[in-house]
Write a protein that holds these residues in place. Structure first.
Motif, PDB file in Angstrom:
ATOM      1  N   LEU A 252       0.842  -1.189   0.000  1.00 52.93           N
ATOM      2  CA  LEU A 252       0.000   0.000   0.000  1.00 52.93           C
ATOM      3  C   LEU A 252       0.878   1.240   0.000  1.00 52.93           C
ATOM      4  O   LEU A 252       1.798   1.349   0.806  1.00 52.93           O
ATOM      5  CB  LEU A 252      -0.896   0.023   1.242  1.00 52.93           C
ATOM      6  CG  LEU A 252      -1.922  -1.114   1.372  1.00 52.93           C
ATOM      7  CD1 LEU A 252      -2.414  -1.234   2.807  1.00 52.93           C
ATOM      8  CD2 LEU A 252      -3.090  -0.882   0.427  1.00 52.93           C
ATOM      9  N   ALA A 253       0.600   2.169  -0.902  1.00 56.55           N
ATOM     10  CA  ALA A 253       1.398   3.396  -0.972  1.00 56.55           C
ATOM     11  C   ALA A 253       0.527   4.560  -1.427  1.00 56.55           C
ATOM     12  O   ALA A 253      -0.276   4.416  -2.353  1.00 56.55           O
ATOM     13  CB  ALA A 253       2.579   3.223  -1.930  1.00 56.55           C
ATOM     14  N   ARG A 254       0.687   5.687  -0.778  1.00 54.79           N
ATOM     15  CA  ARG A 254      -0.051   6.887  -1.162  1.00 54.79           C
ATOM     16  C   ARG A 254       0.706   7.668  -2.213  1.00 54.79           C
ATOM     17  O   ARG A 254       1.942   7.682  -2.240  1.00 54.79           O
ATOM     18  CB  ARG A 254      -0.302   7.781   0.060  1.00 54.79           C
ATOM     19  CG  ARG A 254      -1.345   7.206   0.995  1.00 54.79           C
ATOM     20  CD  ARG A 254      -1.883   8.236   1.980  1.00 54.79           C
ATOM     21  NE  ARG A 254      -2.931   7.612   2.793  1.00 54.79           N
ATOM     22  CZ  ARG A 254      -2.707   6.992   3.945  1.00 54.79           C
ATOM     23  NH1 ARG A 254      -1.468   6.942   4.411  1.00 54.79           N
ATOM     24  NH2 ARG A 254      -3.690   6.445   4.616  1.00 54.79           N
ATOM     25  N   ARG A 255      -0.039   8.310  -3.068  1.00 59.27           N
ATOM     26  CA  ARG A 255       0.549   9.176  -4.090  1.00 59.27           C
ATOM     27  C   ARG A 255       1.366  10.273  -3.435  1.00 59.27           C
ATOM     28  O   ARG A 255       0.932  10.875  -2.453  1.00 59.27           O
ATOM     29  CB  ARG A 255      -0.564   9.800  -4.933  1.00 59.27           C
ATOM     30  CG  ARG A 255      -0.086  10.331  -6.259  1.00 59.27           C
ATOM     31  CD  ARG A 255      -1.143  11.184  -6.914  1.00 59.27           C
ATOM     32  NE  ARG A 255      -1.033  12.579  -6.472  1.00 59.27           N
ATOM     33  CZ  ARG A 255      -1.628  13.588  -7.091  1.00 59.27           C
ATOM     34  NH1 ARG A 255      -2.376  13.386  -8.148  1.00 59.27           N
ATOM     35  NH2 ARG A 255      -1.476  14.820  -6.638  1.00 59.27           N
ATOM     36  N   ALA A 256       2.519  10.509  -3.979  1.00 61.93           N
ATOM     37  CA  ALA A 256       3.405  11.521  -3.418  1.00 61.93           C
ATOM     38  C   ALA A 256       3.107  12.883  -4.032  1.00 61.93           C
ATOM     39  O   ALA A 256       3.133  13.027  -5.253  1.00 61.93           O
ATOM     40  CB  ALA A 256       4.872  11.165  -3.683  1.00 61.93           C
ATOM     41  N   GLY A 257       2.777  13.856  -3.205  1.00 60.80           N
ATOM     42  CA  GLY A 257       2.641  15.250  -3.594  1.00 60.80           C
ATOM     43  C   GLY A 257       2.050  15.480  -4.967  1.00 60.80           C
ATOM     44  O   GLY A 257       1.125  14.812  -5.402  1.00 60.80           O
ATOM     45  N   ALA A 258       2.616  16.417  -5.691  1.00 62.17           N
ATOM     46  CA  ALA A 258       2.194  16.704  -7.066  1.00 62.17           C
ATOM     47  C   ALA A 258       2.830  15.722  -8.009  1.00 62.17           C
ATOM     48  O   ALA A 258       3.977  15.346  -7.853  1.00 62.17           O
ATOM     49  CB  ALA A 258       2.567  18.135  -7.454  1.00 62.17           C
ATOM     50  N   VAL A 259       2.058  15.282  -8.992  1.00 64.74           N
ATOM     51  CA  VAL A 259       2.556  14.322  -9.980  1.00 64.74           C
ATOM     52  C   VAL A 259       3.223  15.066 -11.123  1.00 64.74           C
ATOM     53  O   VAL A 259       2.678  16.050 -11.608  1.00 64.74           O
ATOM     54  CB  VAL A 259       1.389  13.457 -10.523  1.00 64.74           C
ATOM     55  CG1 VAL A 259       1.902  12.488 -11.559  1.00 64.74           C
ATOM     56  CG2 VAL A 259       0.724  12.719  -9.393  1.00 64.74           C
TER      57      VAL A 259
END
Length: 259
Positions: A252-259
């Motif tokens: 499980l991993a959350r999207r980091a900041g702005a893509v």
């Protein structure tokens, strides 16, 4: 034929033979992603809907992608009672999508088929801010002795290229996926969950399962049938059934900041 397209020819057998996933896994995904009924969920490579169903039964709205027409047909029948589940016949790479559309993107036993160049960049782009990527897979362990030794001899005779670690080992904590995810700039540091369980197999159920695996589908028919016949004979000689142990690994991993 590209390997990921081989499953469509055995869709019904795939639906009956492939193992499910531990129920606790879905609770862990929903808790980590902080999902609510209003949130949109995307599935990459739904197959016949085994994992899709577990999310659908929790009231979630799922858009499920798969390139196999027969696989989707079986999945649609399986999930006919869930109007919030929709299917599209396409690969993840070819599907247009909309940026920042999903709270969760998940892939059950399918992420290794996604183009390495797009795995993380495209999933991150499609996730809403603080959205979650969930990737999981069942990894079968070697049968216990003496069956493991009998199997080794059979593979050495008929398909030595299949004697090594299964393709599912890609999902192990020391496998390439875990390393790639940790190194990705598109996601925050991942969380890993591990579930151990087992499934009893007869000679018939085990060889049915193997018939749905792409590496076996790509064997010539004569070689595949000879291999499966001897494996079934070894199981029957061993008492007619055995326990196949699994490790299921979830990342499980959350999207980091702005893509």
């Amino acid at each position: 034929m590209e390997q990921r397209f081989t499953f469509d020819g055995v869709a019904t057998l795939y639906n009956a033979s492939r193992p499910l996933y531990p129920d606790a896994l879905f609770a862990d995904v929903i808790d980590f992603a902080r999902l609510e009924a209003k949130d949109r969920v995307l599935e990459i490579g739904c197959g016949t809907g085994q994992a899709t169903e577990s999310f659908a039964r929790r009231g979630l709205s799922v858009l499920a992608l798969d390139p196999g027409a027969e696989l989707i047909a079986v999945a649609q029948e399986r999930l006919a009672e869930f109007p919030r589940v929709r299917f599209e016949q396409t690969t993840f790479e070819a599907w247009p999508g909309e940026p920042e559309s999903f709270r969760l993107i998940f892939a059950a036993q399918s992420f290794h088929w996604v183009s390495p160049e797009l795995r993380f960049a495209r999933t991150a782009a499609l996730l809403a801010p603080e959205g979650t990527l969930a990737v999981f897979g069942n990894v079968p362990m070697k049968p216990e002795s003496p069956l493991s030794e009998k199997f080794a001899g059979i593979y050495a005779r008929h398909a030595p290229q299949l004697a090594g670690p299964p393709v599912e080992a890609w999902y192990l904590p020391d496998g390439p996926f875990a390393r790639e995810l940790k190194q990705s700039d598109h996601f925050e540091a991942p969380i890993h969950h591990h579930y151990s369980w087992g499934r009893s197999h007869t000679a018939q159920s085990y060889t049915d399962l193997l018939r749905t695996l792409s590496s076996y589908r790509l064997l010539s028919e004569d070689r595949r049938e000879a291999l499966l016949f001897e494996l079934a004979d070894a199981i029957n000689t061993h008492g007619g059934k055995f326990e196949l142990h699994y490790e299921t690994h979830l990342y499980l991993a959350r999207r980091a900041g702005a893509v």
